[in-house]
Design a protein around this motif. Structure first.
Motif, PDB file in Angstrom:
ATOM      1  N   ALA A  69       0.814  -1.222   0.000  1.00 46.98           N
ATOM      2  CA  ALA A  69       0.000   0.000   0.000  1.00 46.98           C
ATOM      3  C   ALA A  69       0.844   1.266   0.000  1.00 46.98           C
ATOM      4  N   VAL A  70       2.042   1.215   0.558  1.00 44.63           N
ATOM      5  CA  VAL A  70       2.873   2.427   0.656  1.00 44.63           C
ATOM      6  C   VAL A  70       3.978   2.461  -0.401  1.00 44.63           C
ATOM      7  N   ARG A  71       3.855   1.630  -1.409  1.00 38.06           N
ATOM      8  CA  ARG A  71       4.922   1.522  -2.423  1.00 38.06           C
ATOM      9  C   ARG A  71       5.147   2.807  -3.213  1.00 38.06           C
ATOM     10  N   ASP A  72       4.119   3.617  -3.344  1.00 39.30           N
ATOM     11  CA  ASP A  72       4.240   4.842  -4.144  1.00 39.30           C
ATOM     12  C   ASP A  72       4.179   6.119  -3.314  1.00 39.30           C
ATOM     13  N   LEU A  73       4.504   6.012  -2.036  1.00 37.13           N
ATOM     14  CA  LEU A  73       4.520   7.219  -1.196  1.00 37.13           C
ATOM     15  C   LEU A  73       5.531   8.226  -1.738  1.00 37.13           C
ATOM     16  N   PRO A  74       5.153   9.486  -1.796  1.00 37.53           N
ATOM     17  CA  PRO A  74       6.134  10.498  -2.208  1.00 37.53           C
ATOM     18  C   PRO A  74       7.158  10.718  -1.094  1.00 37.53           C
ATOM     19  N   SER A  75       8.280  11.272  -1.456  1.00 32.17           N
ATOM     20  CA  SER A  75       9.278  11.609  -0.443  1.00 32.17           C
ATOM     21  C   SER A  75       8.647  12.530   0.584  1.00 32.17           C
ATOM     22  N   GLY A  76       9.053  12.344   1.836  1.00 31.82           N
ATOM     23  CA  GLY A  76       8.517  13.185   2.895  1.00 31.82           C
ATOM     24  C   GLY A  76       8.529  12.452   4.218  1.00 31.82           C
ATOM     25  N   ALA A  77       7.888  13.049   5.192  1.00 32.60           N
ATOM     26  CA  ALA A  77       7.916  12.535   6.563  1.00 32.60           C
ATOM     27  C   ALA A  77       7.280  11.151   6.679  1.00 32.60           C
ATOM     28  N   THR A  78       6.169  10.927   6.001  1.00 29.32           N
ATOM     29  CA  THR A  78       5.494   9.629   6.106  1.00 29.32           C
ATOM     30  C   THR A  78       6.359   8.524   5.520  1.00 29.32           C
TER      31      THR A  78
END
Length: 123
Positions: free
Chosen positions: A60-69
């Protein structure tokens, strides 16, 4: 390896572990030098369910953008793999697991290194 490739490999790893733990819990027990008792099988199958959750989360988090999360995800998986390594070594030293525990420790070390690399790369 990129974040996306690392997290997808992690999802595949956890899905494979879930499949093994749910369908052949005795194999894991025997590999680690444990007796394949009914209690061991129950706990292995329950761990398999957790692995399904981790696989789903990683996917589910494979495409998270760069950032805190994304950084938190990287740190969390790094800590999880490091904790698996430490637990495996403690069990080996205490004699509660046999040398077969290295079947787990070796890939855990690879994944810990991948996530640590991403962690330090993201600052």
């Amino acid at each position: 390896m990129t974040y996306r490739n690392t997290i997808l490999a992690t999802a595949i790893l956890f899905l494979a572990l879930a499949t093994g733990l749910l369908t052949a819990p005795g194999v894991f027990a025997t590999t680690f030098g444990l007796e394949p008792l009914s209690g061991t099988a129950v706990m292995a199958r329950r761990a398999g369910i957790l692995m399904i959750g981790l696989a789903g989360l990683a996917y589910a988090v494979r495409d998270l953008p760069s950032g805190a999360t994304r950084k938190t995800v990287i740190q969390t998986f790094a800590v999880v793999f490091i904790a698996f390594i430490i637990l495996g070594l403690i069990d080996l030293i205490r004699g509660t697991a046999g040398a077969g525990i290295f079947v787990a420790i070796l890939p855990e070390t690879v994944f810990a290194a991948l996530f640590l690399r991403l962690w330090f790369k993201t600052g």
